[in-house]
Design a protein around this motif. Structure first.
Motif, mmCIF file in Angstrom:
data_model
loop_
_atom_site.group_PDB
_atom_site.id
_atom_site.type_symbol
_atom_site.label_atom_id
_atom_site.label_comp_id
_atom_site.label_asym_id
_atom_site.label_seq_id
_atom_site.Cartn_x
_atom_site.Cartn_y
_atom_site.Cartn_z
ATOM 1 N N PHE A 1 1.454 12.626 7.103
ATOM 2 C CA PHE A 1 0.931 11.312 6.732
ATOM 3 C C PHE A 1 -0.352 11.085 7.535
ATOM 4 C CE2 PHE A 1 5.411 10.941 5.641
ATOM 5 C CZ PHE A 1 5.334 10.333 4.397
ATOM 6 N N ASN A 2 -1.448 10.812 6.851
ATOM 7 C CA ASN A 2 -2.757 10.820 7.513
ATOM 8 C C ASN A 2 -3.354 9.441 7.753
ATOM 9 O OD1 ASN A 2 -2.873 10.843 4.697
ATOM 10 N ND2 ASN A 2 -4.969 11.554 4.649
ATOM 11 N N ASP A 3 -2.543 8.399 7.705
ATOM 12 C CA ASP A 3 -3.021 7.057 8.047
ATOM 13 C C ASP A 3 -2.172 6.492 9.178
ATOM 14 O OD1 ASP A 3 -5.133 6.783 6.162
ATOM 15 O OD2 ASP A 3 -3.642 6.555 4.586
ATOM 16 N N THR B 1 -0.118 -0.661 10.143
ATOM 17 C CA THR B 1 -0.767 -0.425 11.430
ATOM 18 C C THR B 1 -2.104 0.295 11.247
ATOM 19 O OG1 THR B 1 0.481 1.633 11.690
ATOM 20 C CG2 THR B 1 1.407 -0.356 12.686
ATOM 21 N N ASN B 2 -2.358 0.708 10.002
ATOM 22 C CA ASN B 2 -3.654 1.264 9.607
ATOM 23 C C ASN B 2 -3.840 0.883 8.139
ATOM 24 O OD1 ASN B 2 -5.869 2.757 8.784
ATOM 25 N ND2 ASN B 2 -5.260 4.626 9.855
ATOM 26 N N PRO B 3 -4.569 -0.188 7.857
ATOM 27 C CA PRO B 3 -4.592 -0.734 6.492
ATOM 28 C C PRO B 3 -5.457 0.045 5.505
ATOM 29 C CG PRO B 3 -5.998 -2.035 7.917
ATOM 30 C CD PRO B 3 -5.315 -1.034 8.807
ATOM 31 N N HIS B 4 -6.097 1.138 5.934
ATOM 32 C CA HIS B 4 -6.898 1.907 4.978
ATOM 33 C C HIS B 4 -6.013 2.868 4.212
ATOM 34 C CE1 HIS B 4 -9.253 5.453 3.683
ATOM 35 N NE2 HIS B 4 -10.012 4.504 3.216
ATOM 36 N N SER B 5 -5.980 2.706 2.903
ATOM 37 C CA SER B 5 -5.222 3.653 2.083
ATOM 38 C C SER B 5 -6.065 4.232 0.959
ATOM 39 C CB SER B 5 -3.982 2.972 1.485
ATOM 40 O OG SER B 5 -4.343 2.056 0.477
ATOM 41 N N GLY B 6 -7.282 3.740 0.773
ATOM 42 C CA GLY B 6 -8.132 4.248 -0.296
ATOM 43 C C GLY B 6 -7.651 3.853 -1.678
ATOM 44 N N PHE B 7 -6.680 2.951 -1.730
ATOM 45 C CA PHE B 7 -6.066 2.577 -3.006
ATOM 46 C C PHE B 7 -5.500 1.173 -2.885
ATOM 47 C CE2 PHE B 7 -2.211 1.916 -5.437
ATOM 48 C CZ PHE B 7 -2.556 2.337 -6.709
ATOM 49 N N PHE C 1 0.847 -1.199 0.000
ATOM 50 C CA PHE C 1 0.000 0.000 0.000
ATOM 51 C C PHE C 1 0.884 1.251 0.000
ATOM 52 C CE2 PHE C 1 -3.847 -1.987 2.415
ATOM 53 C CZ PHE C 1 -4.218 -2.630 1.250
ATOM 54 N N PRO C 2 0.515 2.274 -0.756
ATOM 55 C CA PRO C 2 1.242 3.541 -0.671
ATOM 56 C C PRO C 2 0.871 4.280 0.615
ATOM 57 C CG PRO C 2 -0.616 3.779 -2.147
ATOM 58 C CD PRO C 2 -0.580 2.326 -1.747
ATOM 59 N N ASN C 3 1.753 5.137 1.068
ATOM 60 C CA ASN C 3 1.465 6.004 2.215
ATOM 61 C C ASN C 3 0.807 7.289 1.717
ATOM 62 O OD1 ASN C 3 2.676 4.611 4.564
ATOM 63 N ND2 ASN C 3 4.559 4.808 3.381
ATOM 64 N N ARG C 4 -0.389 7.564 2.197
ATOM 65 C CA ARG C 4 -1.080 8.797 1.814
ATOM 66 C C ARG C 4 -0.537 9.959 2.654
ATOM 67 N NH1 ARG C 4 -7.368 8.285 2.140
ATOM 68 N NH2 ARG C 4 -6.852 7.971 4.329
ATOM 69 N N TYR C 5 -0.419 11.113 2.017
ATOM 70 C CA TYR C 5 -0.032 12.304 2.773
ATOM 71 C C TYR C 5 -0.730 13.526 2.200
ATOM 72 C CZ TYR C 5 3.200 13.569 -1.017
ATOM 73 O OH TYR C 5 3.735 13.905 -2.228
#
Length: 223
Positions: free
Chosen positions: A170-172, A208-214, A154-158
């Motif tokens: 970073f918001n996840d 540690t937070n699997p939601h990435s929206g992608f 998963f990519p890291n969203r920011y």
């Protein structure tokens, strides 16, 4: 490499809403967001051009992938994409015709299954997530090559956050300890994976937070 990108997009204006997808006062902002997402994918992965300063002309260059098809999942007329924009960017709208628009994203699963033999990569995205470079997909494919098809990167969203303690946020971030335990127990794996890229070591941590929206999966993973 052939990519099928499916973007879930919904907007229905309502007064007094706290949700960006239904806030009547954020129509223009949401319209710009979905257009910028599509442009980012086309720009990073489609054909590009170089300005030949000597000859004073544009010269075409091959894109990062062989083909990129973009399907935007919508529910009736509750969206912000007009026909001219879709035509100019090569975007196809798919009307899911759902009673509950919250389930819109799951429509991608059926589209991917129906096209399982036609693409190498199947990607899903929410309508406000922009890729920041043309190496996104190649890094995901390289991760699978190194660590196997059972794992997904998963990519890291920011976001840029001028009012935060740092400009880049970073918001996840990490969820409450123990919240993911039932899911991790059902699919045990190592907490960290490591590999070497040239002179540097790269570490990957189980989310540690699997939601990435992608997500983006290969044809092997889809099968």
């Amino acid at each position: 490499m052939r990519i099928l990108l499916s973007i879930a997009h919904f907007f229905r204006a309502e007064e007094g809403s706290n949700h960006s997808s239904t806030d009547a006062h954020r129509r223009d902002q949401r319209a710009q967001a979905i257009r910028s997402v599509i442009d980012a994918w086309r720009g990073h992965f489609g054909p590009v051009s170089i300005i030949n300063v000597w000859k004073q002309k544009f010269e075409p260059v091959m894109g990062a992938v062989d083909s990129l098809d973009i399907i935007v999942l919508v529910n009736g007329d509750n969206h912000l994409l007009d026909a001219d924009f879709c035509r100019s960017r090569g975007v196809r709208l798919y009307d899911a015709k759902l009673d509950n628009p919250r389930m819109l994203g799951f429509t991608a699963h059926k589209l991917f299954a129906d096209a399982s033999n036609a693409y190498d990569i199947f990607a899903f995205s929410e309508d406000d997530l922009r890729p920041t470079g043309s190496d996104l997909i190649s890094r995901i494919v390289a991760f699978q090559d190194d660590f196997g098809w059972r794992r997904v990167l998963f990519p890291n969203r920011y976001e840029w956050n001028p009012r935060g303690p740092a400009l880049k946020t970073f918001n996840d971030g990490m969820l409450r300890p123990g919240l993911l335990a039932p899911y991790e127990a059902a699919l045990p794996d190592e907490r960290f994976l490591k590999l070497r890229e040239g002179a540097r070591h790269v570490s990957f941590q189980r989310a540690t937070n699997p939601h990435s929206g992608f997500f983006a999966i290969t044809a092997e993973q889809l099968s």
